[in-house]
Enzyme design. Sequence first.
Site, short mmCIF file in Angstrom:
data_model
loop_
_atom_site.label_atom_id
_atom_site.label_comp_id
_atom_site.label_asym_id
_atom_site.label_seq_id
_atom_site.Cartn_x
_atom_site.Cartn_y
_atom_site.Cartn_z
CB ILE A 1 -14.54 15.13 60.74
CG1 ILE A 1 -13.82 16.13 61.66
CG2 ILE A 1 -15.61 14.39 61.49
CD1 ILE A 1 -14.61 17.34 61.99
CE LYS A 2 -12.81 7.55 65.15
NZ LYS A 2 -12.86 7.73 66.59
#
Lengths: 539, 265
Positions: free
Chosen positions: B144-145
């Site tokens: 997700i980063k």
Amino acid sequence: MTAPPAAISPTGLLNLDPTVVATARRLAARAAEPVVAMARAHTTVAVERATLRLAGITGADSTHRAGDVPWVNRVVDTVREHCGLEHGAVLPVFHALREHNLGTLTELAEATAAGQVRYTVPDGRDRDRAAKAGRTAVARGLRTVDRNRAQRDRLVGRLGDPKQRPWIYLIVATGDIDEDVVQAANAARAGADIIAVIRSTGQSLLDYVPEGATHHGFAGTYATQENFRIMRAALDEVSKEVGRYVRLTNYASGLCMPEIAVLAGLQRLDMMLNDSMYGILFRDINPVRTFVDQRFSRQVHARAGIIINTGEDNYLTTADAVDAAHTVTVSQLLNEHFAHEAGLPDHLLGLGHAFEINPTIPDSFRLELAHALLARELFPDAPLKWMPPTKHMTGDVFNGYLLDGFFNLAGVLTGQSILLVGMMTEAVVTPFLSDRDLALANVRYVLGAAGALAEDFRPAPDGLIVTRAKQVLGEAVDLLERIVDDGLLNAIADGTFGLMKRPADRGKGVDGVVEKADGYCNPASELLESGQSEEGATA
Amino acid sequence: MTDTMGAQAEAGTPDGPGAKRYVRPYGDTTGDGMAQLSFTLPVPHGPRADGAAQQLANKMGMDPAMVVHSHPIGADFTFFVVYGSVSHLVDLDTVRVVEREFPLLTPSEVNADVKKLLRRKLVVVGACIGTDAHTVGIDAILNIKGFAGEKGLEYYRELRVVNLGAQVSVPELVRQARADKADAVLISQVVTQRDAHILNTQEMSAAFREAMGDRRPLLIAGGPRFDPLMAGELGVDRVFSRGTTPGEVASYLVHAVRTKRGATV
């Protein structure tokens, strides 16, 4: 002392109900309770490595075919293979040291690599001897940490803190530590009070800390003990030149959180990014691993007088900054509780939040002020870290410069303590020399023109700012109630924060979690818990 | 090419702005060629620095050039803002842009399209295969980063991401892709020696073809040493090279699923 001077901190402007605030804190403590119990009941490979680093092990095996493997990884991995880590690494390691009549942990590591050492958990008098020797070695490491803390206090006393609040925080990240030094010195001369060296992409997922000075990072520079030393020495030089103590920041996060915290303490870093849930949510690191590592790392930070910076800004980059505003508050309350539990006082608690509301929605600036004031008033004694817009920086640098100006204004108006300087080139390129210069000019202008505006700033009692802040606090309490009912680990598993689902038995680094046995021995944990320093310290 | 041609083209177009062949920047008057420019020179602030900036602007085709602002950055550098008229013309007929074979979509567009196309989540299985332990690439795309300001594929509600991590063997990858009913398999190769990234990827694509034939998932290879033109040689559907962002991969997935459906339905 490093306790920050009182900023022009607005308090009482929101007229928050003290019973609601107390409820929020009580709920956060209850939500955290089972997690703390779990953290106490486990250790990890990283905690054991951090302990041995405090006990003095350094260096790496450069002959290994997989490249440089830190000696501490070789030793802990071998201990685990031979006799498990349930009793901690200190007992088998210091027992082996005596049995093999070796002088240093590095010699032991070399013998380990050569396959000459068979690790066992000693008992009886052997156990007592090993525990005592381990405690002496660890105490020596902690004395270095203590000396560094005293040295920081001395330097701050001599050179002084920044004259203004918020402190100005700038990032450098070239990948090459030597180049970083040049950029950091220039940034300090141009007005930066805090230099953060961003780590190489993906370092958080390495289960070892690289060694030595490094020159080839990806979008950042590896965090290593030697890089820490080089940068701190350079900033000491420039601090003398600019007449104020310039602080150094790095990242105690990811799979090596406890070890990096120890290295920071040993090299007198001043601030560390250290969030209780960031690794779980954004790096898919196992939740148990994270909470165990986090507790140990925060104990080290408390001991070293290091200000932690938490990462609530990240939630707002994935979720909507208005809809998810209360998740920031919840995370701040949890971070506060975990930090207090680990021994960190308020003045070392750099709770994070960010200016990330979509600028095209009506009243976006008033909503930002409401959120920023809420954080300020909930945590009046914490050096809050105010993070600039990133999500709505589009490459239109002119618009970005304006947005950063409003971000700076919100920062001074609501008494934020640490201001991460926004770059108009966010999401475009790594900042040019001129981008950084313009960004600092932006901050200087706002500080000069409106630095004391907080004096005149009285939001209307029933106005949008006050109403919104109360609403967010109310939503935070509701969410905390659900988390208490559900359990924090389940809430994380269900995707409550940042929309990510992270089950407690999954994620990276789960293999490195070990349940402690009854006879678990870790002198670092003992000394850190008790706050003792000189005990067992025979030189 | 002469100025007159440009002037004629600009002046003599009754068909509106879209029909112009030659254009130049527009300040406040058609054809004025006005542009703004800012830069830094490693020269101490002063008249000499301003002169140097003027000369650079001239050489860049700006004439006349006005250095409207300059200020020092430290002792050794000067920052400039320059306005001026550029002499260059743009010939629109010679503009060539590299066409991506698929449109770039926002995360919500990707989610909506996947929902519409599949009526279920699209399953992505990712791994670093071979001995490569560098998950930087696959994590930048999947976590997700994310990367370059874009969230990774995990962020997309309609994508189900299974990240197997590093040093995954090919049989293991095939087994997992089958178990998870993968629509797409992403493999990453970052640090390799003696073309191992090519051999590994060929081994992978061959294994999928053998095990699953035409029902194999989409195969996508990524890494800094791959060339996007190598897809055929590697036996994969698409190759992504250095600098690829999660949004590009997600957009491609939608495109590829749509194309595949179009072909089979």
